[in-house]
Design a protein around this motif. Structure first.
Motif, mmCIF file in Angstrom:
data_model
loop_
_atom_site.group_PDB
_atom_site.id
_atom_site.type_symbol
_atom_site.label_atom_id
_atom_site.label_comp_id
_atom_site.label_asym_id
_atom_site.label_seq_id
_atom_site.Cartn_x
_atom_site.Cartn_y
_atom_site.Cartn_z
ATOM 1 N N GLY A 111 0.821 -1.200 0.000
ATOM 2 C CA GLY A 111 0.000 0.000 0.000
ATOM 3 C C GLY A 111 0.854 1.249 0.000
ATOM 4 N N GLU A 112 0.221 2.385 -0.199
ATOM 5 C CA GLU A 112 0.933 3.651 -0.318
ATOM 6 C C GLU A 112 1.652 4.037 0.960
ATOM 7 N N THR A 113 1.118 3.628 2.118
ATOM 8 C CA THR A 113 1.711 4.033 3.397
ATOM 9 C C THR A 113 2.518 2.912 4.067
ATOM 10 N N ASP A 114 2.612 1.762 3.426
ATOM 11 C CA ASP A 114 3.385 0.659 4.005
ATOM 12 C C ASP A 114 4.867 1.019 4.072
ATOM 13 N N PHE A 115 5.536 0.570 5.117
ATOM 14 C CA PHE A 115 6.975 0.818 5.221
ATOM 15 C C PHE A 115 7.733 0.047 4.138
ATOM 16 N N MET A 116 7.310 -1.192 3.921
ATOM 17 C CA MET A 116 7.970 -2.035 2.932
ATOM 18 C C MET A 116 6.930 -2.625 1.985
ATOM 19 N N TRP A 117 7.379 -2.961 0.779
ATOM 20 C CA TRP A 117 6.554 -3.691 -0.177
ATOM 21 C C TRP A 117 7.105 -5.099 -0.329
ATOM 22 N N ARG A 118 6.246 -6.011 -0.793
ATOM 23 C CA ARG A 118 6.698 -7.366 -1.109
ATOM 24 C C ARG A 118 6.862 -7.489 -2.614
ATOM 25 N N LYS A 119 7.872 -8.218 -2.995
ATOM 26 C CA LYS A 119 8.159 -8.414 -4.419
ATOM 27 C C LYS A 119 8.264 -9.901 -4.701
ATOM 28 N N SER A 120 7.523 -10.359 -5.697
ATOM 29 C CA SER A 120 7.604 -11.770 -6.079
ATOM 30 C C SER A 120 8.372 -11.897 -7.387
ATOM 31 N N HIS A 121 9.118 -12.988 -7.476
ATOM 32 C CA HIS A 121 9.907 -13.247 -8.682
ATOM 33 C C HIS A 121 9.799 -14.721 -9.017
ATOM 34 N N ILE A 122 9.566 -15.031 -10.283
ATOM 35 C CA ILE A 122 9.462 -16.418 -10.735
ATOM 36 C C ILE A 122 10.782 -16.824 -11.380
ATOM 37 N N SER A 123 11.385 -17.894 -10.857
ATOM 38 C CA SER A 123 12.663 -18.362 -11.384
ATOM 39 C C SER A 123 12.446 -19.142 -12.675
ATOM 40 N N ARG A 124 13.559 -19.536 -13.288
ATOM 41 C CA ARG A 124 13.469 -20.323 -14.526
ATOM 42 C C ARG A 124 12.823 -21.675 -14.285
ATOM 43 N N GLY A 125 12.903 -22.147 -13.050
ATOM 44 C CA GLY A 125 12.271 -23.414 -12.716
ATOM 45 C C GLY A 125 10.841 -23.253 -12.255
ATOM 46 N N ASP A 126 10.264 -22.066 -12.500
ATOM 47 C CA ASP A 126 8.876 -21.748 -12.134
ATOM 48 C C ASP A 126 8.654 -21.737 -10.620
ATOM 49 N N ASN A 127 9.721 -21.532 -9.869
ATOM 50 C CA ASN A 127 9.577 -21.367 -8.425
ATOM 51 C C ASN A 127 9.356 -19.892 -8.108
ATOM 52 N N VAL A 128 8.441 -19.610 -7.171
ATOM 53 C CA VAL A 128 8.110 -18.232 -6.818
ATOM 54 C C VAL A 128 8.870 -17.846 -5.550
ATOM 55 N N TYR A 129 9.607 -16.751 -5.632
ATOM 56 C CA TYR A 129 10.372 -16.255 -4.496
ATOM 57 C C TYR A 129 9.832 -14.883 -4.079
#
Length: 219
Positions: A111-129
């Motif tokens: 959200g706009e006022t959150d201290f931190m954001w979460r970021k997701s990334h999909i690897s070449r093996g289709d694993n989500v980090y």
């Protein structure tokens, strides 16, 4: 004979123990080296991504700025114990604009006022980090606040406008602070406020920022 065999056995045990100790130390050193290696590699990748994002924003700014605009880059502001680094700063008759640039890949959540954001990334093996990243909106608000205090300290009272540019255009929030493209930059930087800054005020602000920039140059 018994004593000699015992001595030989003790020697073998000591040699085996020393070898085991050296193997353990070697493994620890190897893991430490690998950890440092991958940490440095990650830091380099993050730094390169940041440079790419800033270069992209710089080219956008260059395409919309006029002769009446003054552009500053990488400005360090200090107010007492508080400090902030501003990616880009634009000064013109429409005001003072602080621009924070991020090049976050993947999908962002927050959200706009959150201290931190979460970021997701999909690897070449289709694993989500997932990992946490700084919320640039909160960052730029802090930067603009410190810059406003700094200018007031130098005798200039002016509103400082916050802007955020995400190079991947993947903002998780719909905010007027977030700029998406050239049209957004042009509109934000050149929309005349109710009270435009005089040429003298613009010149004074630029003079202060020039000195601030020179004070932070390496000797």
């Amino acid at each position: 004979m018994g004593r000699e065999k015992m001595t030989e056995s003790m020697a073998v045990i000591i040699i085996v123990a020393v070898c085991a100790f050296l193997v353990v130390v070697g493994i620890i050193l190897l893991f430490s080296w690998l950890s440092d290696f991958f940490e440095q590699r990650q830091e380099k990748a993050i730094k390169n991504a940041g440079i790419f994002g800033e270069d992209q924003a710089y080219h956008l700014l260059q395409s919309v700025l006029t002769n009446q605009d003054k552009l500053f880059r990488n400005i360090h502001v200090h107010i007492g114990p508080e400090a902030a680094e501003i990616d880009f700063l634009v000064v013109n008759k429409s005001g003072v604009f602080v621009i924070e640039v991020k090049n976050y890949s993947g999908t962002l959540y927050g959200g706009e006022t959150d201290f931190m954001w979460r970021k997701s990334h999909i690897s070449r093996g289709d694993n989500v980090y997932f990992k946490t990243v700084k919320n640039p909106i909160r960052q730029v608000r802090r930067q603009s606040s410190l810059l406003g205090q700094f200018l007031r300290k130098n005798g200039i009272r002016v509103w400082v406008t916050e802007c955020v540019f995400l190079a991947q255009n993947n903002s998780p929030v719909n905010s007027p602070i977030v700029l998406h493209d050239m049209a957004d930059f042009k509109k934000r930087l050149h929309t005349t406020a109710d009270v435009s800054l005089s040429a003298e005020t613009v010149e004074n602000i630029c003079h202060i920022i020039d000195h601030l920039q020179k004070d932070n140059l390496p000797e």
